[in-house]
Motif scaffolding. Sequence first.
Motif, PDB file in Angstrom:
ATOM      1  N   SER A 172      -3.977   1.653  -1.073  1.00 44.20           N
ATOM      2  CA  SER A 172      -3.613   0.555  -1.653  1.00 44.20           C
ATOM      3  C   SER A 172      -4.471   0.813  -3.096  1.00 44.20           C
ATOM      4  O   SER A 172      -4.036   0.187  -4.084  1.00 44.20           O
TER       5      SER A 172
ATOM      6  N   ALA B 100      -2.567  -5.236  -4.081  1.00 38.10           N
ATOM      7  CA  ALA B 100      -3.147  -4.002  -3.751  1.00 38.10           C
ATOM      8  C   ALA B 100      -4.589  -3.970  -3.567  1.00 38.10           C
ATOM      9  O   ALA B 100      -5.147  -3.267  -2.869  1.00 38.10           O
TER      10      ALA B 100
ATOM     11  N   ALA C 264      -6.625  -3.458  -0.077  1.00 34.04           N
ATOM     12  CA  ALA C 264      -7.569  -2.323  -0.059  1.00 34.04           C
ATOM     13  C   ALA C 264      -8.884  -2.672   0.575  1.00 34.04           C
ATOM     14  O   ALA C 264      -9.617  -2.130   1.478  1.00 34.04           O
TER      15      ALA C 264
ATOM     16  N   ARG D 250      -5.289   3.467   4.623  1.00 33.04           N
ATOM     17  CA  ARG D 250      -4.728   2.500   3.814  1.00 33.04           C
ATOM     18  C   ARG D 250      -5.403   1.894   2.685  1.00 33.04           C
ATOM     19  O   ARG D 250      -4.761   1.397   1.878  1.00 33.04           O
TER      20      ARG D 250
ATOM     21  N   TYR E  68       0.709  -1.253  -0.046  1.00 29.46           N
ATOM     22  CA  TYR E  68      -0.054   0.155  -0.172  1.00 29.46           C
ATOM     23  C   TYR E  68       1.016   1.379   0.085  1.00 29.46           C
ATOM     24  O   TYR E  68       0.188   2.256  -0.266  1.00 29.46           O
TER      25      TYR E  68
END
Length: 322
Positions: free
Chosen positions: A275, A256, A260, A271, A215
């Motif tokens: 991400s 990613a 997320a 975060r 991230y």
Amino acid sequence: MLHLRVISPPEYTDALVRMLEADPGVTHLTVAPGIALEPAGDLVQADVAREGANKVIADVKSLGIVEHGGITLGPVTTVLSDAADRAERATPGDPTDTVVWEQLLKETHEESTLNVTFLAFLTIACLLAAIGVSTNSPVTVVGAMVVGPEFGPLAALSVALVRRNWRLARRSVIALAIAFPLAMTITLAATLVWERFGWITTERVIDAHNVDFIYQVGPFSLVVALLAGAAGMLSLVTAKSAALIGVFISVTTVPAAGYAVVAAAIGQWHRAFESAGQLAVNLLGIVVAGVVVLELRPRAGEESGPVGRFQRAIGMRTPLDR
């Protein structure tokens, strides 16, 4: 070299054979009259120097054989023939640097298809990424990278942009736009179940420093995406499958997406957004790099390209100098 196999209606065969005979990059030409049953016609086969494949295919298609017969093109792994060597010497370019567009378009078209298999692989990859994040396991994250099928539509999008093939571009964008949200939604549902069971906690994810790279967006995020995209496109046009595996392990698209989802599920929205930014950077970088690679590489049948001109400028010997 490439093996060309054409089912030609009898009324087209004479013109087809004359065309192939006149091309210096064509050899091992054979004709079997009336042997084809469906579609009915003559079978014409030849080996074609890869450097001249685009021109040969365009010439054959110009006869209308696609509508009334069929064209098959495939690689030849081993050729022991002086005639084949002469055909390659007579055709400008380098077979390794050649992009055969019909072959590449067909391959990327298949890889960009939105189907159950594609959705299944992407969903499994996102689930693996979520597990890797939740358990602080880089090995599991790498597994998610390898399983993820997203490079296919990204490569197809690069090809589509270079060839101005908007139908392929639309197909690729639809595949990504539908598959990623669906896979992430399924992963979110699974993550909420895991959180209810206590398998995932805020503290566990925050303390998972071994996967922080997923991230944390930085300058190297784009650099890695560009390098991976370039290597991936090179592996496609040169059939280097081992290099393509390295590309899968290099980029954090699926991880990613998985991160997320996990971050959103536990309320770590900053975060989650980071991400998502990492995902966007990687997707964009891969497509841009793919376009650049295709633009720089000489096409089959071209006498030169940017690489060839550079080789001449520094005094390197090119296939045109043979």
